[in-house]
Design a protein around this motif. Structure first.
Motif, PDB file in Angstrom:
ATOM      1  N   VAL A 127      66.718  58.142  25.023  1.00 33.80           N
ATOM      2  CA  VAL A 127      66.493  59.119  23.735  1.00 33.80           C
ATOM      3  C   VAL A 127      66.403  57.949  22.576  1.00 33.80           C
ATOM      4  O   VAL A 127      65.423  58.141  21.651  1.00 33.80           O
ATOM      5  N   THR A 130      63.164  56.684  22.567  1.00 34.91           N
ATOM      6  CA  THR A 130      61.806  57.387  22.217  1.00 34.91           C
ATOM      7  C   THR A 130      61.963  57.613  20.717  1.00 34.91           C
ATOM      8  O   THR A 130      61.051  57.777  20.056  1.00 34.91           O
ATOM      9  N   PHE A 131      63.370  57.740  20.132  1.00 30.92           N
ATOM     10  CA  PHE A 131      63.198  57.851  18.668  1.00 30.92           C
ATOM     11  C   PHE A 131      62.807  56.592  17.809  1.00 30.92           C
ATOM     12  O   PHE A 131      61.929  56.730  16.718  1.00 30.92           O
ATOM     13  N   ARG A 134      58.084  56.346  19.488  1.00 35.30           N
ATOM     14  CA  ARG A 134      57.498  57.389  19.407  1.00 35.30           C
ATOM     15  C   ARG A 134      56.788  57.422  17.982  1.00 35.30           C
ATOM     16  O   ARG A 134      57.424  57.811  16.924  1.00 35.30           O
ATOM     17  N   LEU A 139      55.380  65.249  15.556  1.00 30.59           N
ATOM     18  CA  LEU A 139      56.775  65.149  15.548  1.00 30.59           C
ATOM     19  C   LEU A 139      57.284  64.743  14.052  1.00 30.59           C
ATOM     20  O   LEU A 139      58.245  64.668  13.639  1.00 30.59           O
ATOM     21  N   PRO A 190      68.506  67.016  19.831  1.00 32.82           N
ATOM     22  CA  PRO A 190      67.785  67.643  20.833  1.00 32.82           C
ATOM     23  C   PRO A 190      68.416  68.320  22.056  1.00 32.82           C
ATOM     24  O   PRO A 190      69.257  67.721  22.482  1.00 32.82           O
ATOM     25  N   ARG A 196      61.061  69.955  21.454  1.00 32.41           N
ATOM     26  CA  ARG A 196      60.022  69.355  20.401  1.00 32.41           C
ATOM     27  C   ARG A 196      60.675  69.380  19.019  1.00 32.41           C
ATOM     28  O   ARG A 196      60.446  68.580  18.053  1.00 32.41           O
ATOM     29  N   PHE A 199      63.366  66.886  18.506  1.00 34.30           N
ATOM     30  CA  PHE A 199      62.790  65.489  18.328  1.00 34.30           C
ATOM     31  C   PHE A 199      61.951  65.428  16.980  1.00 34.30           C
ATOM     32  O   PHE A 199      62.210  64.271  16.380  1.00 34.30           O
ATOM     33  N   ARG A 200      61.522  66.481  16.746  1.00 34.98           N
ATOM     34  CA  ARG A 200      60.537  66.200  15.192  1.00 34.98           C
ATOM     35  C   ARG A 200      61.604  66.088  14.065  1.00 34.98           C
ATOM     36  O   ARG A 200      61.546  65.335  13.068  1.00 34.98           O
ATOM     37  N   ARG A 203      63.362  62.706  14.334  1.00 31.85           N
ATOM     38  CA  ARG A 203      62.349  61.599  13.862  1.00 31.85           C
ATOM     39  C   ARG A 203      62.199  61.508  12.355  1.00 31.85           C
ATOM     40  O   ARG A 203      62.343  60.337  11.720  1.00 31.85           O
TER      41      ARG A 203
END
Length: 332
Positions: A127, A130-131, A134, A139, A190, A196, A199-200, A203
């Motif tokens: 995770v 990904t943060f 991405r 996002l 999340p 999604r 995560f958005r 982010r």
């Protein structure tokens, strides 16, 4: 206590050992011989001989009946000894099987716990990666609610809708402020890899330096708590009134805000307190998280409604704060 396997081996060896002429057999043979000698002396010394056929029968009974009783007794005692040895062997065998079963049951439990810890750590690392890596445009799109979660000094002092920015202005100053809804959603983290919206929001929160510090501090303590089998979704805290959260944001501590420590799960409190006493890394992470949450929440409260405070109190990050706050004595 002796090992059941060693005891089983010893008992089997004693049972399977070839039989010898035992002391009991020697005693029985000796008694039989003594009896035969005594009967022979009696017959030889008795006047009138055997006394006809009936006398012969009585003499034979007198000779062999006691001897038969002696050897029947010896055989019975030997059978009792064999039964005792067999019972000991069976008991040792049962104890050995019980120990093997307990060991077989305990081993998967340890392996399962290690796998859960490894899975939680790997998930946290995935995770975080990904943060930070991405860059999906979808996002990073702002939400419809644009009320800022935190009021920074730069934003508070801006008088124009389109202020003039000097060359070299950091890119983060050009971004719109993080909204209240995104701030709260990010503190919940999340729900799944398919979340999604979560995560958005996360982010966007990580693009704000102040909120990013809280997010990372919360991620650290949540990962450490997961290693102890403590998950925020399993905790059901008592709800506190919004005015208690406002009093806390404005500096009140102690019993006046004790209602904020709504975590009552004794097992989680005991495990957390024990880990804080024994693990300095865990303790430092917890205190850093408490300080960061305190400072960030004080800024958030200034621009939040009562319902937004209630929503924030229901996030995983707020539950972790309640748990560590109770253990650290913030509400005492």
């Amino acid at each position: 206590m002796a090992d059941p396997k060693d005891r089983l081996t010893t008992v089997q060896a004693s049972v399977e050992r070839p039989a010898r002429f035992s002391r009991m057999d020697m005693m029985a043979a000796g008694l039989s011989l003594v009896w035969l000698v005594a009967v022979a002396i009696y017959v030889l010394m008795a006047p009138g001989g055997a006394g006809g056929p009936l006398g012969v029968v009585m003499t034979l009974l007198m000779v062999f009946l006691p001897i038969a009783l002696i050897w029947i007794t010896v055989t019975t005692l030997r059978s009792v000894q064999d039964l005792r040895a067999e019972a000991s062997r069976l008991q040792a065998s049962v104890e050995s099987m019980r120990a093997a079963y307990a060991e077989a049951q305990a081993q998967p439990s340890v392996e399962r716990k290690l796998e859960e810890i490894e899975r939680a750590t790997r998930s946290a690392e995935t995770v975080l990666a990904t943060f930070t890596s991405r860059r999906d445009v979808t996002l990073s799109q702002p939400s419809a609610d644009r009320k800022a979660a935190l009021i920074t000094p730069t934003q508070a002092g801006a008088a124009d809708d389109q202020p003039a920015l000097a060359l070299g202005t950091p890119a983060e100053d050009l971004r719109p402020p993080l909204s209240v809804s995104d701030f709260i959603r990010a503190l919940q983290f999340p729900e799944s890899p398919e979340d999604r919206e979560g995560f958005r929001a996360l982010r966007l929160a990580l693009e704000d330096r102040t909120v990013a510090r809280l997010i990372r501090a919360a991620q650290d303590v949540l990962t450490l708590l997961a290693q102890e089998g403590i998950y925020m979704d399993d905790l059901k805290p008592e709800r506190a009134r919004p005015e208690l959260w406002r009093n806390f944001a404005q500096g009140e501590r102690g019993r006046g805000v004790s209602g904020l420590g709504g975590i009552r799960d004794r097992s989680s409190l005991a495990l957390t307190a024990g880990r804080m006493r024994e693990d300095p890394v865990f303790r430092d992470a917890a205190h850093h998280f408490l300080r960061t949450f305190d400072k960030t929440f004080a800024e958030f409260e200034k621009n939040a409604t009562d319902s937004e405070l209630v929503d924030l109190a229901d996030t995983r990050t707020a539950r972790a704060f309640m748990l560590f706050g109770r253990v650290a004595g913030v509400f005492d």
